[in-house]
Design a protein around this motif. Sequence first.
Motif, mmCIF file in Angstrom:
data_model
loop_
_atom_site.group_PDB
_atom_site.id
_atom_site.type_symbol
_atom_site.label_atom_id
_atom_site.label_comp_id
_atom_site.label_asym_id
_atom_site.label_seq_id
_atom_site.Cartn_x
_atom_site.Cartn_y
_atom_site.Cartn_z
ATOM 1 N N GLN A 1 1.017 -1.862 -0.549
ATOM 2 C CA GLN A 1 -0.205 0.029 -0.004
ATOM 3 C C GLN A 1 0.991 0.974 0.081
ATOM 4 O O GLN A 1 2.300 1.339 0.061
ATOM 5 C CB GLN A 1 -0.607 -0.114 1.119
ATOM 6 N N ASN A 2 0.947 2.097 -0.600
ATOM 7 C CA ASN A 2 1.071 3.432 -0.849
ATOM 8 C C ASN A 2 2.428 3.321 -1.363
ATOM 9 O O ASN A 2 2.740 4.207 -1.189
ATOM 10 C CB ASN A 2 1.940 4.502 0.556
ATOM 11 N N SER A 3 2.573 1.739 -2.398
ATOM 12 C CA SER A 3 3.964 2.229 -2.563
ATOM 13 C C SER A 3 4.172 3.356 -4.414
ATOM 14 O O SER A 3 2.626 2.595 -4.896
ATOM 15 C CB SER A 3 4.801 1.164 -2.761
ATOM 16 N N LYS A 4 5.170 3.526 -5.211
ATOM 17 C CA LYS A 4 4.935 4.160 -6.333
ATOM 18 C C LYS A 4 4.993 3.324 -7.433
ATOM 19 O O LYS A 4 5.698 1.698 -7.471
ATOM 20 C CB LYS A 4 6.380 5.229 -6.044
ATOM 21 N N LEU A 5 4.084 3.265 -8.308
ATOM 22 C CA LEU A 5 4.179 2.774 -9.733
ATOM 23 C C LEU A 5 5.192 3.449 -10.451
ATOM 24 O O LEU A 5 5.376 4.827 -10.426
ATOM 25 C CB LEU A 5 2.770 2.607 -10.490
ATOM 26 N N PRO A 6 5.564 2.397 -11.546
ATOM 27 C CA PRO A 6 6.315 2.982 -12.610
ATOM 28 C C PRO A 6 5.835 4.625 -13.241
ATOM 29 O O PRO A 6 4.308 3.432 -13.465
ATOM 30 C CB PRO A 6 6.776 2.397 -13.352
ATOM 31 N N ALA A 7 6.839 5.273 -13.465
ATOM 32 C CA ALA A 7 5.566 6.339 -14.644
ATOM 33 C C ALA A 7 5.679 5.427 -15.832
ATOM 34 O O ALA A 7 5.580 5.040 -16.228
ATOM 35 C CB ALA A 7 6.436 7.718 -14.942
ATOM 36 N N THR A 8 4.320 5.975 -16.245
ATOM 37 C CA THR A 8 3.367 5.555 -17.064
ATOM 38 C C THR A 8 4.587 5.665 -18.713
ATOM 39 O O THR A 8 4.099 4.331 -19.268
ATOM 40 C CB THR A 8 2.788 7.126 -17.991
ATOM 41 N N ARG A 9 5.495 6.243 -18.790
ATOM 42 C CA ARG A 9 6.690 6.399 -19.969
ATOM 43 C C ARG A 9 7.422 4.833 -19.836
ATOM 44 O O ARG A 9 7.580 4.615 -20.804
ATOM 45 C CB ARG A 9 7.191 7.167 -20.190
ATOM 46 N N GLU A 10 7.759 4.700 -18.383
ATOM 47 C CA GLU A 10 8.664 4.089 -17.866
ATOM 48 C C GLU A 10 7.248 2.400 -17.911
ATOM 49 O O GLU A 10 8.453 1.337 -18.620
ATOM 50 C CB GLU A 10 8.984 3.752 -16.147
ATOM 51 N N MET A 11 6.118 2.465 -17.921
ATOM 52 C CA MET A 11 5.510 1.159 -17.170
ATOM 53 C C MET A 11 5.245 1.189 -18.980
ATOM 54 O O MET A 11 5.520 -0.667 -19.504
ATOM 55 C CB MET A 11 3.999 1.278 -16.615
ATOM 56 N N ALA A 12 5.517 1.240 -19.893
ATOM 57 C CA ALA A 12 4.639 1.915 -21.141
ATOM 58 C C ALA A 12 5.867 0.487 -21.758
ATOM 59 O O ALA A 12 5.673 -0.153 -22.335
ATOM 60 C CB ALA A 12 4.681 2.781 -22.168
ATOM 61 N N LYS A 13 6.674 1.138 -21.497
ATOM 62 C CA LYS A 13 8.038 0.113 -21.978
ATOM 63 C C LYS A 13 8.148 -0.998 -21.257
ATOM 64 O O LYS A 13 8.898 -2.149 -22.290
ATOM 65 C CB LYS A 13 9.348 1.615 -21.497
ATOM 66 N N LEU A 14 8.014 -1.568 -20.295
ATOM 67 C CA LEU A 14 8.222 -2.044 -19.805
ATOM 68 C C LEU A 14 7.522 -3.747 -20.179
ATOM 69 O O LEU A 14 7.868 -4.871 -20.380
ATOM 70 C CB LEU A 14 7.494 -2.226 -18.138
ATOM 71 N N LEU A 15 6.161 -2.860 -20.376
ATOM 72 C CA LEU A 15 4.783 -3.787 -20.389
ATOM 73 C C LEU A 15 4.771 -3.741 -22.176
ATOM 74 O O LEU A 15 4.541 -4.828 -22.868
ATOM 75 C CB LEU A 15 3.582 -3.848 -19.994
ATOM 76 N N GLY A 16 5.698 -3.073 -22.776
ATOM 77 C CA GLY A 16 5.987 -3.271 -24.158
ATOM 78 C C GLY A 16 4.080 -2.832 -24.775
ATOM 79 O O GLY A 16 4.059 -3.405 -25.445
ATOM 80 N N VAL A 17 3.616 -2.036 -24.235
ATOM 81 C CA VAL A 17 2.483 -1.373 -25.064
ATOM 82 C C VAL A 17 2.832 -0.219 -25.070
ATOM 83 O O VAL A 17 3.761 1.142 -25.006
ATOM 84 C CB VAL A 17 1.236 -1.577 -24.095
ATOM 85 N N SER A 18 1.981 0.545 -25.501
ATOM 86 C CA SER A 18 1.585 2.140 -26.002
ATOM 87 C C SER A 18 1.724 2.758 -24.650
ATOM 88 O O SER A 18 0.829 2.350 -23.187
ATOM 89 C CB SER A 18 0.457 2.540 -26.871
ATOM 90 N N ARG A 19 2.027 4.423 -24.235
ATOM 91 C CA ARG A 19 2.088 4.887 -22.817
ATOM 92 C C ARG A 19 0.456 5.069 -23.060
ATOM 93 O O ARG A 19 -0.087 5.874 -21.896
ATOM 94 C CB ARG A 19 2.813 6.253 -23.264
ATOM 95 N N ASN A 20 -0.038 5.541 -24.330
ATOM 96 C CA ASN A 20 -1.525 5.425 -23.493
ATOM 97 C C ASN A 20 -2.782 5.154 -23.121
ATOM 98 O O ASN A 20 -3.573 5.623 -22.230
ATOM 99 C CB ASN A 20 -2.297 6.224 -25.958
ATOM 100 N N SER A 21 -2.618 3.779 -23.557
ATOM 101 C CA SER A 21 -2.760 2.706 -22.920
ATOM 102 C C SER A 21 -2.615 2.469 -21.231
ATOM 103 O O SER A 21 -3.766 2.578 -20.896
ATOM 104 C CB SER A 21 -2.217 1.518 -23.667
ATOM 105 N N VAL A 22 -1.263 2.325 -21.168
ATOM 106 C CA VAL A 22 -1.187 3.536 -19.509
ATOM 107 C C VAL A 22 -1.421 3.930 -19.083
ATOM 108 O O VAL A 22 -2.193 3.965 -17.799
ATOM 109 C CB VAL A 22 0.098 3.251 -19.508
ATOM 110 N N ILE A 23 -1.544 5.823 -19.679
ATOM 111 C CA ILE A 23 -2.778 6.240 -19.054
ATOM 112 C C ILE A 23 -4.075 6.202 -18.774
ATOM 113 O O ILE A 23 -4.283 6.726 -17.384
ATOM 114 C CB ILE A 23 -2.309 7.910 -20.464
ATOM 115 N N THR A 24 -4.710 5.766 -19.814
ATOM 116 C CA THR A 24 -5.967 5.130 -19.574
ATOM 117 C C THR A 24 -6.101 3.974 -18.652
ATOM 118 O O THR A 24 -6.777 4.642 -17.478
ATOM 119 C CB THR A 24 -6.437 4.558 -20.932
ATOM 120 N N ALA A 25 -5.430 3.328 -18.270
ATOM 121 C CA ALA A 25 -5.687 2.321 -17.512
ATOM 122 C C ALA A 25 -5.366 3.001 -15.950
ATOM 123 O O ALA A 25 -5.724 2.810 -14.581
ATOM 124 C CB ALA A 25 -4.660 0.971 -17.153
ATOM 125 N N TYR A 26 -4.325 4.011 -15.906
ATOM 126 C CA TYR A 26 -3.967 4.668 -14.608
ATOM 127 C C TYR A 26 -4.817 5.023 -14.121
ATOM 128 O O TYR A 26 -5.520 5.110 -12.955
ATOM 129 C CB TYR A 26 -3.040 5.632 -14.534
#
Lengths: 484, 484
Positions: B33-58
Amino acid sequence: MFLSNKNFNDNEPIYIQIENYIKGIIDKNLLAQNSKLPATREMAKLLGVSRNSVITAYENLEAEGVLYTIKGKGTFISSRNIDSSVKWHVSWKDYINDYAVKASELDIVKSEIPWSKDLISFKSISPEGELFNIEEIKRAFLNTISKENHKILNYGYAKGYKPLMEYILEYTKNKGIDVTNKDIIVTNGFTEGLDILLTSCIKKGDKIICENPTHNTAIKMMRVHGVDIVPVKVNEDGIDIVELEEELKKGGVKFGYLIPSYHNPTGIVISAEKRYCVYETFKKYNVPIIEDGFNEELMHNSSHISPIAALDKDANAVIYISSFSKILFPGVRIGWIIADKGLINTFESVKRCKNIHTSFLDQGILYEYLCSGTFKKDIKKIRRIYREKYNFALRCVKEYIKPSFIWGEGSLHIYIGIENINSRELLAKCYEKGVIFMPGDVFSVDSSCDNTLRLGLSRLSLDEIEKGIKVIGKCVEELKNGDT
Amino acid sequence: MFLSNKNFNDNEPIYIQIENYIKGIIDKNLLAQNSKLPATREMAKLLGVSRNSVITAYENLEAEGVLYTIKGKGTFISSRNIDSSVKWHVSWKDYINDYAVKASELDIVKSEIPWSKDLISFKSISPEGELFNIEEIKRAFLNTISKENHKILNYGYAKGYKPLMEYILEYTKNKGIDVTNKDIIVTNGFTEGLDILLTSCIKKGDKIICENPTHNTAIKMMRVHGVDIVPVKVNEDGIDIVELEEELKKGGVKFGYLIPSYHNPTGIVISAEKRYCVYETFKKYNVPIIEDGFNEELMHNSSHISPIAALDKDANAVIYISSFSKILFPGVRIGWIIADKGLINTFESVKRCKNIHTSFLDQGILYEYLCSGTFKKDIKKIRRIYREKYNFALRCVKEYIKPSFIWGEGSLHIYIGIENINSRELLAKCYEKGVIFMPGDVFSVDSSCDNTLRLGLSRLSLDEIEKGIKVIGKCVEELKNGDT
């Protein structure tokens, strides 16, 4: 010591009897050399004789060299050899039990090549002392003394110094561990944490599943306690789940012992998803987990990952043992166990049988240091420096050793495997050239790690790291070419 | 923790798959709880998806309350309860071995009346903290830091901090003990010294001869190690030699455990002549002696007497265990064992299995304090104050309790016997009136001490001592008169 009811006979002068009496006491070694005799007046009173007899006796003994006098100070026993009669020699070897025999046999400090100044030693994974914040430690000491005064220096409680316990519980909660039904006990480092657990729970022949390879001290401790270690192989991503389940399926396993974060010796960090899988596998067979968090604080690449203990929410099946010893002053020996409340209550009594409690002064200092706020800054700096060392060493290993594999992703050491090279042979060759390291067999209960080695980096400079790894690379080449 | 090789299917929008993936991770408690998620750009890279998909999901997850965002800081996991499926409950009682069961059962801290502010407690024999020389301890700390710098804070040696070891050996030599073929190991107090010895030597059922009564912690420790305690009665002048020889004659005794100086609980100091006799008796049957010197430093009336270990010249049959804990800051937990060289070599490996070594910082502080020169002055003052307390308490006991016997001749406690009074009953009565003490049965393996009690004096003022003893005297009278 001087008998007040000593009987003197009438056959000899009293002073001679006093002389013989004092000589007898000295011969029996009842009085230490250079220890002071009672003054003549006092002695006369003690023995119920005249002071003159005592004075004469003292004078004669002084003339004989048995006593000597220092003006204004008194009369003393001379230094001289006392003949003892038959010597009493106990054959202690016959007194030692299995535990102690194994503890000696498995003591690598006694068997491995010792550190010396002229060696580049990759053996140690002790923290670099230069990174300790000495000024802050001084302040922490003065703070704890000024807050607690003599209380911090007197007997305390087996479970620990309350402010520190509360701090660590809170700190642990922030890692995602639910501590509601758990409790904490402060121990003399991680090692005592594991010792208390083994002392409290192990019956001879109990099985514990361990990653193979694993922490050599844990192997030793389990063996002295009579544990039957069940090794499960480690892959690049950590413990092999298939083999783990096979071993659990066989039944009769008491614990699993795991180092999920910067595993020793491999440096592997088990991924969060895999942690879940590992936890569920142990849960399926109702085998509790001992989680070794000794390297937890060093995590730099993987800071999002919670300990396995975090998966144990509302449950009581993970015993989490940790310490700050790999980042902060391990010389003060402070670690802790977080586990089921009832279990900690038992550990408290066991701790009291072992050493009453861990130094309250050290606990007070650690607490004040942790509270100071510099802790978080210090830890960042420490992580950065070790990361630099690790990355540098990684480049050197790839360039100069070209190993078959490099596992792990950081921490104070690098673990590598070199095909067709026995790391003991390699060590012997490197030692001739002034470089030593930890051969993989030390971390294993079988021969599967014989071609691996651990390079501890924490206490070496970048220069030494490069120089040392070059030497290892050269020796590897020579061994491959069959040079002797 | 986020899988870079995560596969997304074509059946659902990617952002929904990301949402479910993140929820899954949170449900499994893989993220705190209260731990930080990777930034959208980083997460997109990690998952191999577009940054927009991550932003929407967040954004969607934030709307659901699963995540929250702090401007300029990032996106975090919300605090909320996570449902766990089947709870894993380990029944820890089934995991505990005999050692731990006994350690709990015999843990008097858990069974005896606890100290509280409104009680006059004669239970403790801890030293009076007000007597600690705090200024000198501060100086000692700063000295050791300035001399040793970070070395005193890093890992050290199992046997101990060399300057301290040498100091104690020299100090011990001055007591008349020949240390030529002996060696020293520093332990976490006397308790760990005895624990290391028992751990190394005891096989279940081994017999140890003990004075009866004797030190309650030693009784407990021997019992958890499976020792068969052979009690030998204590008379006014110490252990009964006739009974001792009878027990030794029966054979099969592994050790004798003795406290010759200010014996706990009786306070008896065995005379030098009797020490010789005791030593010779054990020697005759080749049974080595464990000498407990815990109260040695307090000796004020009998300073001419050497430890029994001094009689062991050119021999190796006495294991001398001691500490300064009854005079100097016991909170730092430092004691030592002096014994046969080979045996200490074994203890060194055993110590390494238990907690690696005793806090080097504490050892450094103690060493600097001992060297400071004030130690000798301090000890004189400490002895004087305790002697005053003792003498005062002695007068009170004689006047208000009129016991059948008072044994011993000083130290931090008085031991008395009261005919026809069961000290447990007396304790219950005194407790009602706000006074507690240690009933004699705690120190015994049979019922022979049931009408005795130990009054610890060290932490009470003269006023409290008088008040408390008056209460005990009154309760004794009431019990004698049959008042309830």
